[in-house]
Design a protein around this motif. Structure first.
Motif, PDB file in Angstrom:
ATOM      1  N   LYS A  16      80.005   1.311  39.183  1.00  0.00           N
ATOM      2  CA  LYS A  16      79.521   0.360  38.175  1.00  0.00           C
ATOM      3  C   LYS A  16      78.293   0.900  37.463  1.00  0.00           C
ATOM      4  N   ASN A  17      77.363   1.477  38.216  1.00  0.00           N
ATOM      5  CA  ASN A  17      76.146   2.029  37.607  1.00  0.00           C
ATOM      6  C   ASN A  17      76.475   3.179  36.668  1.00  0.00           C
ATOM      7  N   TYR A  18      77.400   4.027  37.070  1.00  0.00           N
ATOM      8  CA  TYR A  18      77.781   5.139  36.214  1.00  0.00           C
ATOM      9  C   TYR A  18      78.424   4.630  34.926  1.00  0.00           C
ATOM     10  N   ALA A  19      79.305   3.660  35.037  1.00  0.00           N
ATOM     11  CA  ALA A  19      79.973   3.108  33.854  1.00  0.00           C
ATOM     12  C   ALA A  19      78.953   2.504  32.888  1.00  0.00           C
ATOM     13  N   GLU A  20      77.974   1.784  33.401  1.00  0.00           N
ATOM     14  CA  GLU A  20      76.938   1.188  32.546  1.00  0.00           C
ATOM     15  C   GLU A  20      76.112   2.268  31.854  1.00  0.00           C
ATOM     16  N   LEU A  26      77.259   6.634  25.210  1.00  0.00           N
ATOM     17  CA  LEU A  26      78.387   6.885  24.304  1.00  0.00           C
ATOM     18  C   LEU A  26      78.862   5.571  23.690  1.00  0.00           C
ATOM     19  N   PRO A  27      78.212   5.122  22.619  1.00  0.00           N
ATOM     20  CA  PRO A  27      78.542   3.808  22.047  1.00  0.00           C
ATOM     21  C   PRO A  27      79.931   3.708  21.425  1.00  0.00           C
ATOM     22  N   ASP A  28      80.610   4.828  21.192  1.00  0.00           N
ATOM     23  CA  ASP A  28      81.970   4.781  20.643  1.00  0.00           C
ATOM     24  C   ASP A  28      83.025   4.539  21.723  1.00  0.00           C
ATOM     25  N   TRP A  29      82.585   4.351  22.947  1.00  0.00           N
ATOM     26  CA  TRP A  29      83.499   4.105  24.071  1.00  0.00           C
ATOM     27  C   TRP A  29      83.102   2.822  24.776  1.00  0.00           C
ATOM     28  N   TRP A  30      84.107   2.104  25.269  1.00  0.00           N
ATOM     29  CA  TRP A  30      83.884   0.985  26.189  1.00  0.00           C
ATOM     30  C   TRP A  30      84.225   1.518  27.565  1.00  0.00           C
ATOM     31  N   VAL A  31      83.242   1.540  28.430  1.00  0.00           N
ATOM     32  CA  VAL A  31      83.433   2.133  29.754  1.00  0.00           C
ATOM     33  C   VAL A  31      83.238   1.061  30.811  1.00  0.00           C
ATOM     34  N   MET A  32      84.122   1.055  31.790  1.00  0.00           N
ATOM     35  CA  MET A  32      83.986   0.083  32.879  1.00  0.00           C
ATOM     36  C   MET A  32      84.478   0.688  34.186  1.00  0.00           C
ATOM     37  N   GLY A  39      88.172   3.030  40.226  1.00  0.00           N
ATOM     38  CA  GLY A  39      88.084   4.167  39.322  1.00  0.00           C
ATOM     39  C   GLY A  39      87.438   3.763  38.016  1.00  0.00           C
ATOM     40  N   LEU A  40      87.182   4.742  37.181  1.00  0.00           N
ATOM     41  CA  LEU A  40      86.547   4.530  35.887  1.00  0.00           C
ATOM     42  C   LEU A  40      87.616   4.425  34.798  1.00  0.00           C
ATOM     43  N   VAL A  41      87.357   3.581  33.824  1.00  0.00           N
ATOM     44  CA  VAL A  41      88.272   3.364  32.708  1.00  0.00           C
ATOM     45  C   VAL A  41      87.449   3.404  31.423  1.00  0.00           C
ATOM     46  N   PRO A  60      83.343  10.801  37.773  1.00  0.00           N
ATOM     47  CA  PRO A  60      82.664  10.840  36.472  1.00  0.00           C
ATOM     48  C   PRO A  60      82.944  12.105  35.659  1.00  0.00           C
ATOM     49  N   ASP A  61      82.859  13.287  36.268  1.00  0.00           N
ATOM     50  CA  ASP A  61      83.104  14.519  35.510  1.00  0.00           C
ATOM     51  C   ASP A  61      84.523  14.568  34.963  1.00  0.00           C
ATOM     52  N   GLU A  62      85.445  14.076  35.753  1.00  0.00           N
ATOM     53  CA  GLU A  62      86.841  14.032  35.325  1.00  0.00           C
ATOM     54  C   GLU A  62      87.012  13.069  34.148  1.00  0.00           C
ATOM     55  N   LEU A  63      86.320  11.938  34.189  1.00  0.00           N
ATOM     56  CA  LEU A  63      86.398  10.966  33.091  1.00  0.00           C
ATOM     57  C   LEU A  63      85.879  11.587  31.802  1.00  0.00           C
ATOM     58  N   LEU A  64      84.725  12.239  31.855  1.00  0.00           N
ATOM     59  CA  LEU A  64      84.157  12.855  30.656  1.00  0.00           C
ATOM     60  C   LEU A  64      85.096  13.914  30.074  1.00  0.00           C
ATOM     61  N   ARG A  65      85.693  14.718  30.922  1.00  0.00           N
ATOM     62  CA  ARG A  65      86.626  15.742  30.450  1.00  0.00           C
ATOM     63  C   ARG A  65      87.833  15.100  29.783  1.00  0.00           C
TER      64      ARG A  65
END
Length: 95
Positions: A16-20, A26-32, A39-41, A60-65
């Protein structure tokens, strides 16, 4: 009521902290963070073809990639180029 073990609860807080944090950077993404999938979405909120862009990842690294790969693939597609160049020009303000 389902009791979670301590490791799962800690992982949820970290996720949750990472998603926030990523949402703010990255304001062009909605992250949760998904409690169901643990998992991260991320959903792309910028200009894209119909159907949108969304990615999921466990780390997290996988999500960014995956976010980067998804957007780059979208912009390389011929449909994205057509959508971009077929839009009417943005009016310029008199200055």
């Amino acid at each position: 009521m389902v009791l979670l073990d301590e490791n799962a609860a800690t992982a949820d807080v970290v996720g949750k902290n990472y998603a926030e944090s990523l949402q703010q950077r990255l304001p062009d993404w909605w992250v949760m963070y998904s409690l169901r999938d643990r998992g991260l979405v991320a959903f792309y909120a910028g200009h894209c073809a119909p159907g949108g862009i969304w990615v999921t990842a466990e780390y997290p690294d996988e999500l960014l990639r995956r976010m980067s790969d998804a957007v780059q693939a979208q912009w390389r597609s011929s449909r994205a180029a057509y959508d971009l160049f077929s839009r009417p020009p943005i009016p310029q303000e008199a200055g």
